[in-house]
Design a protein around this motif. Structure first.
Motif, PDB file in Angstrom:
ATOM      1  N   PHE A  81      41.811  44.438  34.003  1.00  0.00           N
ATOM      2  CA  PHE A  81      40.474  44.871  33.579  1.00  0.00           C
ATOM      3  C   PHE A  81      39.536  43.662  33.549  1.00  0.00           C
ATOM      4  CE2 PHE A  81      41.923  49.056  32.399  1.00  0.00           C
ATOM      5  CZ  PHE A  81      43.258  48.867  32.087  1.00  0.00           C
ATOM      6  N   PRO A  82      38.800  43.459  34.624  1.00  0.00           N
ATOM      7  CA  PRO A  82      37.835  42.353  34.650  1.00  0.00           C
ATOM      8  C   PRO A  82      36.437  42.818  34.244  1.00  0.00           C
ATOM      9  CG  PRO A  82      38.149  43.192  36.861  1.00  0.00           C
ATOM     10  CD  PRO A  82      38.989  44.047  35.953  1.00  0.00           C
ATOM     11  N   TRP A  83      35.652  41.873  33.798  1.00  0.00           N
ATOM     12  CA  TRP A  83      34.229  42.089  33.575  1.00  0.00           C
ATOM     13  C   TRP A  83      33.463  41.182  34.536  1.00  0.00           C
ATOM     14  CZ3 TRP A  83      31.730  45.477  30.330  1.00  0.00           C
ATOM     15  CH2 TRP A  83      32.531  46.175  29.421  1.00  0.00           C
ATOM     16  N   TYR A  84      32.430  41.770  35.144  1.00  0.00           N
ATOM     17  CA  TYR A  84      31.582  41.022  36.052  1.00  0.00           C
ATOM     18  C   TYR A  84      30.168  40.951  35.487  1.00  0.00           C
ATOM     19  CZ  TYR A  84      34.938  40.669  39.877  1.00  0.00           C
ATOM     20  OH  TYR A  84      36.024  40.330  40.660  1.00  0.00           O
ATOM     21  N   GLN A  85      29.512  39.841  35.774  1.00  0.00           N
ATOM     22  CA  GLN A  85      28.131  39.613  35.353  1.00  0.00           C
ATOM     23  C   GLN A  85      27.280  39.495  36.622  1.00  0.00           C
ATOM     24  OE1 GLN A  85      27.178  35.552  34.075  1.00  0.00           O
ATOM     25  NE2 GLN A  85      26.315  36.382  32.186  1.00  0.00           N
ATOM     26  N   GLN A  86      26.159  40.155  36.625  1.00  0.00           N
ATOM     27  CA  GLN A  86      25.304  40.112  37.812  1.00  0.00           C
ATOM     28  C   GLN A  86      23.868  39.807  37.422  1.00  0.00           C
ATOM     29  OE1 GLN A  86      24.794  43.802  39.960  1.00  0.00           O
ATOM     30  NE2 GLN A  86      24.499  42.741  41.907  1.00  0.00           N
ATOM     31  N   PHE A  87      23.336  38.734  37.984  1.00  0.00           N
ATOM     32  CA  PHE A  87      21.927  38.398  37.808  1.00  0.00           C
ATOM     33  C   PHE A  87      21.137  38.966  38.979  1.00  0.00           C
ATOM     34  CE2 PHE A  87      22.288  35.896  34.100  1.00  0.00           C
ATOM     35  CZ  PHE A  87      23.470  35.181  34.187  1.00  0.00           C
ATOM     36  N   PRO A  88      19.847  39.225  38.771  1.00  0.00           N
ATOM     37  CA  PRO A  88      19.027  39.793  39.858  1.00  0.00           C
ATOM     38  C   PRO A  88      19.106  38.939  41.115  1.00  0.00           C
ATOM     39  CG  PRO A  88      17.827  39.873  37.790  1.00  0.00           C
ATOM     40  CD  PRO A  88      19.078  39.090  37.518  1.00  0.00           C
ATOM     41  N   GLY A  89      19.305  39.595  42.241  1.00  0.00           N
ATOM     42  CA  GLY A  89      19.360  38.904  43.516  1.00  0.00           C
ATOM     43  C   GLY A  89      20.688  38.234  43.831  1.00  0.00           C
ATOM     44  N   LYS A  90      21.643  38.399  42.940  1.00  0.00           N
ATOM     45  CA  LYS A  90      22.962  37.791  43.135  1.00  0.00           C
ATOM     46  C   LYS A  90      24.033  38.869  43.152  1.00  0.00           C
ATOM     47  CE  LYS A  90      21.690  33.375  42.614  1.00  0.00           C
ATOM     48  NZ  LYS A  90      21.938  32.321  43.630  1.00  0.00           N
ATOM     49  N   GLY A  91      25.188  38.503  43.707  1.00  0.00           N
ATOM     50  CA  GLY A  91      26.311  39.423  43.643  1.00  0.00           C
ATOM     51  C   GLY A  91      27.015  39.332  42.296  1.00  0.00           C
ATOM     52  N   PRO A  92      27.854  40.304  41.986  1.00  0.00           N
ATOM     53  CA  PRO A  92      28.622  40.243  40.739  1.00  0.00           C
ATOM     54  C   PRO A  92      29.523  39.013  40.718  1.00  0.00           C
ATOM     55  CG  PRO A  92      28.775  42.420  41.752  1.00  0.00           C
ATOM     56  CD  PRO A  92      28.138  41.517  42.755  1.00  0.00           C
ATOM     57  N   ALA A  93      29.665  38.400  39.557  1.00  0.00           N
ATOM     58  CA  ALA A  93      30.521  37.230  39.386  1.00  0.00           C
ATOM     59  C   ALA A  93      31.496  37.502  38.250  1.00  0.00           C
ATOM     60  CB  ALA A  93      29.690  35.989  39.091  1.00  0.00           C
ATOM     61  N   LEU A  94      32.761  37.174  38.470  1.00  0.00           N
ATOM     62  CA  LEU A  94      33.776  37.398  37.441  1.00  0.00           C
ATOM     63  C   LEU A  94      33.461  36.593  36.192  1.00  0.00           C
ATOM     64  CD1 LEU A  94      36.507  38.680  36.676  1.00  0.00           C
ATOM     65  CD2 LEU A  94      37.588  36.575  37.498  1.00  0.00           C
ATOM     66  N   LEU A  95      33.477  37.296  35.063  1.00  0.00           N
ATOM     67  CA  LEU A  95      33.174  36.670  33.777  1.00  0.00           C
ATOM     68  C   LEU A  95      34.458  36.393  33.002  1.00  0.00           C
ATOM     69  CD1 LEU A  95      30.692  35.957  31.989  1.00  0.00           C
ATOM     70  CD2 LEU A  95      30.820  38.277  31.085  1.00  0.00           C
ATOM     71  N   ILE A  96      35.246  37.411  32.840  1.00  0.00           N
ATOM     72  CA  ILE A  96      36.473  37.334  32.056  1.00  0.00           C
ATOM     73  C   ILE A  96      37.313  38.557  32.408  1.00  0.00           C
ATOM     74  CG2 ILE A  96      35.353  38.511  30.108  1.00  0.00           C
ATOM     75  CD1 ILE A  96      37.041  36.863  28.187  1.00  0.00           C
ATOM     76  N   ALA A  97      38.629  38.432  32.272  1.00  0.00           N
ATOM     77  CA  ALA A  97      39.494  39.554  32.616  1.00  0.00           C
ATOM     78  C   ALA A  97      40.661  39.617  31.639  1.00  0.00           C
ATOM     79  CB  ALA A  97      40.005  39.423  34.043  1.00  0.00           C
ATOM     80  N   ILE A  98      41.235  40.800  31.511  1.00  0.00           N
ATOM     81  CA  ILE A  98      42.345  40.989  30.573  1.00  0.00           C
ATOM     82  C   ILE A  98      43.383  41.916  31.183  1.00  0.00           C
ATOM     83  CG2 ILE A  98      41.427  43.027  29.358  1.00  0.00           C
ATOM     84  CD1 ILE A  98      42.298  41.650  26.713  1.00  0.00           C
TER      85      ILE A  98
END
Lengths: 115, 112
Positions: free
Chosen positions: B33-50
């Motif tokens: 179960f990962p969480w991704y963070q996405q800023f405008p104009g960017k692709g999703p980036a892995l934040l943390i996973a469990i």
């Protein structure tokens, strides 16, 4: 820091036309992916690719879609005859190894608009 | 069964607040179960996973809480900052599959 790059950033096409979306994965990565995100919807997996073969695909990835690694750096998604419902943001991703325990690095996306 | 349901759709907090984003799933075969963070104009980036063998994982100001019996997991952001304003996606996958199943995303705004 190495990044996945995608071109073009935006593409507008007429329904029925073919489009090719291009991606340059991170150089030492071996697994490549395409996802899409229809506006306001969730990110959806399309296909994964390893060793010049599709390793997994979703039900969305029908015969209208194809992927290719034409050379040592590019990874492409082709839509043969675009439909209105293909309008979406398309993300390319890559990882060093397969299976999602290895982080998938996403590109900035190509926004495709089919008119 | 291959869905991950995410809420809320949007969230506004003040700087220093603790936004909480929740996700739920049905498929007990999901094991990552990962969480991704996405800023405008960017692709999703892995934040943390469990993985489901732990109930909590913390990395800096970001914490995932996992409740296996309830089939729910959540992201907490401690001492939130305006720079945390982004869209957050939860996701899940089944062992052996390369496919990530994403939630619909939560647009977080942290006001100064």
């Amino acid at each position: 820091e190495p990044e996945v790059t995608q071109t073009p950033s935006h593409q507008v096409t007429q329904m029925g036309q073919e489009v090719i979306l291009r991606c340059v994965p991170i150089s030492n990565h071996l697994y490549f992916y395409w996802y899409r995100q229809i506006l306001g919807q969730k990110v959806e997996f399309l296909v994964s690719f390893y060793n010049n073969e599709i390793s997994e695909k979703s039900e969305i990835f029908d015969d209208q879609f194809s992927v290719e690694r034409p050379d040592g750096s590019n990874f492409t998604l082709k839509i043969r005859s675009t439909k209105l419902e293909d309008s979406a943001m398309y993300f390319c991703a890559s990882s060093r190894q397969g299976a999602v325990r290895e982080t998938q690095y996403f590109g900035p996306g190509t926004r495709l608009l089919v008119l | 069964q291959q869905q991950v349901k995410q809420s809320p759709q949007s969230l506004i907090v003040q700087k220093g607040g603790i936004p909480i984003i929740n996700c739920a799933y049905e498929n007990t075969a999901f094991d990552y179960f990962p969480w991704y963070q996405q800023f405008p104009g960017k692709g999703p980036a892995l934040l943390i996973a469990i993985r489901p063998d732990v109930s909590e994982k913390k990395e800096g100001r970001f914490t995932i809480s996992f409740n296996k019996s309830a089939k729910q997991f959540s992201l907490h952001i401690m001492d939130s900052q305006p720079g945390d304003s982004a869209t957050y996606f939860c996701a899940a996958s089944i062992g052996g599959s390369e496919k990530l199943v994403f939630g619909k995303g939560t647009k977080l705004t942290v006001n100064p």
